[in-house]
Design a protein around this motif. Structure first.
Motif, PDB file in Angstrom:
ATOM      1  N   ILE A   1       0.358  -1.392  -0.286  1.00 40.22           N
ATOM      2  CA  ILE A   1       0.212   0.298   0.334  1.00 40.22           C
ATOM      3  C   ILE A   1       1.209   0.909   0.099  1.00 40.22           C
ATOM      4  O   ILE A   1       2.090   1.133   0.693  1.00 40.22           O
ATOM      5  CB  ILE A   1      -0.413   0.014   1.137  1.00 40.22           C
ATOM      6  N   SER A   2       0.701   1.667  -0.813  1.00 40.51           N
ATOM      7  CA  SER A   2       1.274   3.802  -0.887  1.00 40.51           C
ATOM      8  C   SER A   2       0.128   4.607  -0.516  1.00 40.51           C
ATOM      9  O   SER A   2      -0.461   4.922  -1.283  1.00 40.51           O
ATOM     10  CB  SER A   2       2.183   3.597  -2.584  1.00 40.51           C
ATOM     11  N   THR A   3       0.993   5.708  -0.233  1.00 37.02           N
ATOM     12  CA  THR A   3       0.440   7.494   0.450  1.00 37.02           C
ATOM     13  C   THR A   3       1.171   8.820  -0.464  1.00 37.02           C
ATOM     14  O   THR A   3       2.459   7.549  -0.399  1.00 37.02           O
ATOM     15  CB  THR A   3      -0.379   6.927   1.671  1.00 37.02           C
ATOM     16  N   PHE A   4       0.292   9.693  -0.683  1.00 40.93           N
ATOM     17  CA  PHE A   4       1.533  10.412  -0.696  1.00 40.93           C
ATOM     18  C   PHE A   4       1.556  10.649  -0.014  1.00 40.93           C
ATOM     19  O   PHE A   4       1.847  11.001   1.348  1.00 40.93           O
ATOM     20  CB  PHE A   4       0.324  11.379  -1.587  1.00 40.93           C
ATOM     21  N   ASN A   5       2.987  11.351  -0.427  1.00 42.38           N
ATOM     22  CA  ASN A   5       4.016  12.213   0.542  1.00 42.38           C
ATOM     23  C   ASN A   5       3.886  13.436   0.758  1.00 42.38           C
ATOM     24  O   ASN A   5       3.183  14.774   0.121  1.00 42.38           O
ATOM     25  CB  ASN A   5       5.145  12.371   0.546  1.00 42.38           C
ATOM     26  N   THR A   6       4.309  13.591   2.618  1.00 42.17           N
ATOM     27  CA  THR A   6       3.572  15.605   2.806  1.00 42.17           C
ATOM     28  C   THR A   6       2.017  15.965   2.103  1.00 42.17           C
ATOM     29  O   THR A   6       2.635  17.059   1.416  1.00 42.17           O
ATOM     30  CB  THR A   6       4.905  16.147   2.282  1.00 42.17           C
ATOM     31  N   PRO A   7       1.200  15.155   1.575  1.00 45.76           N
ATOM     32  CA  PRO A   7      -0.488  15.944   1.085  1.00 45.76           C
ATOM     33  C   PRO A   7      -0.327  16.993   2.210  1.00 45.76           C
ATOM     34  O   PRO A   7      -0.480  17.768   3.246  1.00 45.76           O
ATOM     35  CB  PRO A   7      -1.189  15.044   1.195  1.00 45.76           C
ATOM     36  N   MET A   8      -0.924  17.955   0.758  1.00 47.27           N
ATOM     37  CA  MET A   8      -1.759  19.626   1.351  1.00 47.27           C
ATOM     38  C   MET A   8      -3.049  19.707   0.829  1.00 47.27           C
ATOM     39  O   MET A   8      -3.405  20.584   0.826  1.00 47.27           O
ATOM     40  CB  MET A   8      -0.826  20.348   0.993  1.00 47.27           C
ATOM     41  N   ASP A   9      -3.861  18.247   0.328  1.00 44.89           N
ATOM     42  CA  ASP A   9      -5.014  18.499   1.071  1.00 44.89           C
ATOM     43  C   ASP A   9      -5.521  17.332   1.221  1.00 44.89           C
ATOM     44  O   ASP A   9      -5.496  16.255   1.020  1.00 44.89           O
ATOM     45  CB  ASP A   9      -5.516  18.337  -1.196  1.00 44.89           C
TER      46      ASP A   9
END
Length: 275
Positions: free
Chosen positions: A240-248
């Motif tokens: 599972i991958s997520t986005f790094n330092t998301p701003m939304d």
């Protein structure tokens, strides 16, 4: 599978709560002392104590700094800001908004590039917002009512009319998924996620297929998903991958799950199906 709009998920109810008790709850959840948090946030234990007890109102910058050190999810950082009397910092952009065109296109290319192996994108409530042909292959024969109006990955997997009867190690895989949801509920405290958990946990567990696998050590490097397709048992391990330092908020709650063949036979079979 196209990317529909991402629906809102429930967040922390901050009614009647100041930012202090919420920050203390996050600190205790992370098992960090006031002194440790103060050192990480370039503050003092006395100031942290005053914030938690309501004797001191933190600045907006301090709220964000503490949230960063406590690894508070983006949605909950907005809740902390509101509780402290500040405006939310992070927007929640609908997934079909033109501002996210590049994101949607990038995710579509990513999961298509993973074919013939299965890959999908889910939101915080495990609604499937994109899936490739590898996932479609595994879902062959699943009733249409489980696919509408928007398919849910947990429901598709654990429903007795979904994939559950085909999963050879259902009890182990079900336990893994429920534990994953429990961790998410503890982190996000989402009513939507809690309702989904209670639903899927109550599904009856189908009997394991006749002629099941012999009880012997499994030579996999991670718990595999062992699922039957067209008379063959395919084995996968998931990542599972997520986005790094998301701003939304929407982007922060997206997850890309890919299924890697756990043995040469599975890889070979998928390549023959993609021809």
């Amino acid at each position: 599978m196209p990317l529909p709009a991402s629906g809102p998920t429930a967040s922390v109810d901050v009614t009647g709560k100041g930012v202090g008790p919420l920050l203390r709850a996050w600190r205790e959840r992370r098992r960090i002392s006031q002194l440790d948090l103060a050192l990480r946030a370039d503050s003092s234990a006395r100031h942290i104590s005053f914030i938690e007890t309501g004797r001191s109102r933190p600045s907006e910058e301090m709220v964000l700094r503490l949230a960063e050190q406590l690894d508070v999810p983006v949605r909950e950082r907005n809740a902390l800001l509101l509780a402290a009397g500040y405006a939310p910092r992070y927007p929640e952009t609908p997934l079909d908004d033109p501002a996210l065109d590049a994101l949607r296109d990038g995710m579509e290319r990513l999961i298509r590039g993973y074919e013939p192996y299965p890959a999908l994108v889910v939101d915080a409530g495990y609604t499937v917002v994109a899936a490739n042909r590898g996932i479609a292959l595994l879902l062959e024969g699943v009733p249409e009512e489980l696919m509408e109006p928007a398919p849910n990955a947990m429901r598709l997997t654990l429903h007795p009319e979904g994939l559950a009867p085909r999963i050879r190690n259902l009890r182990e895989w079900r336990g893994h998924l429920l534990a994953q949801m429990e961790r998410e509920i503890a982190l996000h405290r989402s009513d939507r996620l809690r309702a989904l958990y209670e639903e899927v946990a109550a599904y009856p567990v189908p009997e394991e297929p006749a002629g099941g696998e012999p009880a012997e050590p499994v030579p996999y490097f991670a718990l595999p998903l062992r699922i039957e397709h067209a008379g063959r048992v395919l084995s996968f391990v998931s990542s599972i991958s997520t986005f790094n330092t998301p701003m939304d908020v929407t982007v922060a709650e997206l997850a890309i799950e890919t299924f890697l063949p756990a043995d040469p036979a599975t890889a070979k079979y998928l390549h023959t199906q993609s021809g």
